[in-house]
Scaffold this active site. Structure first.
Site, PDB file in Angstrom:
ATOM      1  N   HIS A 138       0.808  -1.221   0.000  1.00  0.00           N
ATOM      2  CA  HIS A 138       0.000   0.000   0.000  1.00  0.00           C
ATOM      3  C   HIS A 138       0.840   1.270   0.000  1.00  0.00           C
ATOM      4  O   HIS A 138       0.382   2.304  -0.496  1.00  0.00           O
ATOM      5  CB  HIS A 138      -0.969  -0.014   1.182  1.00  0.00           C
ATOM      6  CG  HIS A 138      -2.049  -1.036   1.022  1.00  0.00           C
ATOM      7  ND1 HIS A 138      -3.176  -0.812   0.279  1.00  0.00           N
ATOM      8  CD2 HIS A 138      -2.148  -2.306   1.480  1.00  0.00           C
ATOM      9  CE1 HIS A 138      -3.936  -1.887   0.292  1.00  0.00           C
ATOM     10  NE2 HIS A 138      -3.340  -2.819   1.013  1.00  0.00           N
TER      11      HIS A 138
ATOM     12  N   GLU B 223      -8.694   4.868  -5.888  1.00  0.00           N
ATOM     13  CA  GLU B 223      -7.849   5.266  -7.017  1.00  0.00           C
ATOM     14  C   GLU B 223      -8.642   6.038  -8.064  1.00  0.00           C
ATOM     15  O   GLU B 223      -8.226   6.168  -9.205  1.00  0.00           O
ATOM     16  CB  GLU B 223      -7.177   4.038  -7.643  1.00  0.00           C
ATOM     17  CG  GLU B 223      -8.079   3.125  -8.422  1.00  0.00           C
ATOM     18  CD  GLU B 223      -8.851   2.096  -7.601  1.00  0.00           C
ATOM     19  OE1 GLU B 223      -9.437   1.202  -8.216  1.00  0.00           O
ATOM     20  OE2 GLU B 223      -8.890   2.180  -6.354  1.00  0.00           O
TER      21      GLU B 223
END
Length: 195
Positions: free
Chosen positions: A83, A113
């Site tokens: 991450h 995203e």
């Protein structure tokens, strides 16, 4: 019993505290609309600005384009590299957005995203040109991962024009989202307009 000078000092101190609280409130309002990872405005900021821009487009009959974009195969980046690298990719794409779009355009991190761009005074053809510049800029991104791996990513995008009768802009957002998913189904790393 207070003397006049004491009352003046007390009033001055209260005014200083009130001014300080106003400054803190302003900072908190800004933080509530700012994505901490990218520095872009977040979904709350989007909703506020979208309402204002839709109202303006409706009133003046001016064009307003909305683009929704998504980092292609982002889950794989997180799964393969972690991450922290995913966060770097998101920051890099956000930076591209800030560099490609005009100062009068609004870039938002919508969630995960996904990004949204509001382009006032912009028709769909001009918006598609801007999205194509963004797509090419993102292709050049290189983020370093552990072990010396260089990661590159692409984005898919969909754009929709504001249409009279869409009182809140919700339909425009839905149409941009549909165009985004059409771009993904067409092979990703594409920009498509809602038709």
């Amino acid at each position: 019993v207070y003397k006049r000078q004491e009352l003046g000092n007390l009033a001055r101190d209260i005014n200083k505290m009130a001014s300080s609280l106003e400054g803190l409130y302003s900072q908190m309002a800004t933080l509530a609309k700012t994505d901490q990872l990218t520095g872009l405005m977040n979904r709350h900021g989007f909703e506020e600005i979208q309402a204002r821009e839709v109202s303006s487009a409706k009133r003046y009959g001016s064009p307003l384009s909305l683009a929704m974009l998504d980092i292609d195969h982002f889950k794989k980046v997180n799964d393969d590299y972690g991450h922290d690298v995913g966060d770097e990719v998101i920051r890099a794409v956000a930076n591209c957005c800030q560099q490609v779009f005009r100062d009068c355009d609004y870039c938002f991190r919508y969630g995960g995203e996904e990004f949204v761009v509001l382009m006032p005074q912009t028709d769909v053809d001009a918006a598609m040109g801007a999205l194509e510049r963004l797509r090419k800029a993102v292709e050049k991104i290189s983020v370093e991962a552990s072990g010396g791996h260089e990661i590159s990513v692409t984005v898919s995008a969909g754009v929709a024009a504001y249409r009279k009768g869409d009182e809140t802009g919700a339909l425009q957002l839905k149409q941009a989202d549909e165009a985004l998913y059409s771009a993904k189904r067409a092979g990703r790393n594409k920009s498509l307009a809602f038709t």
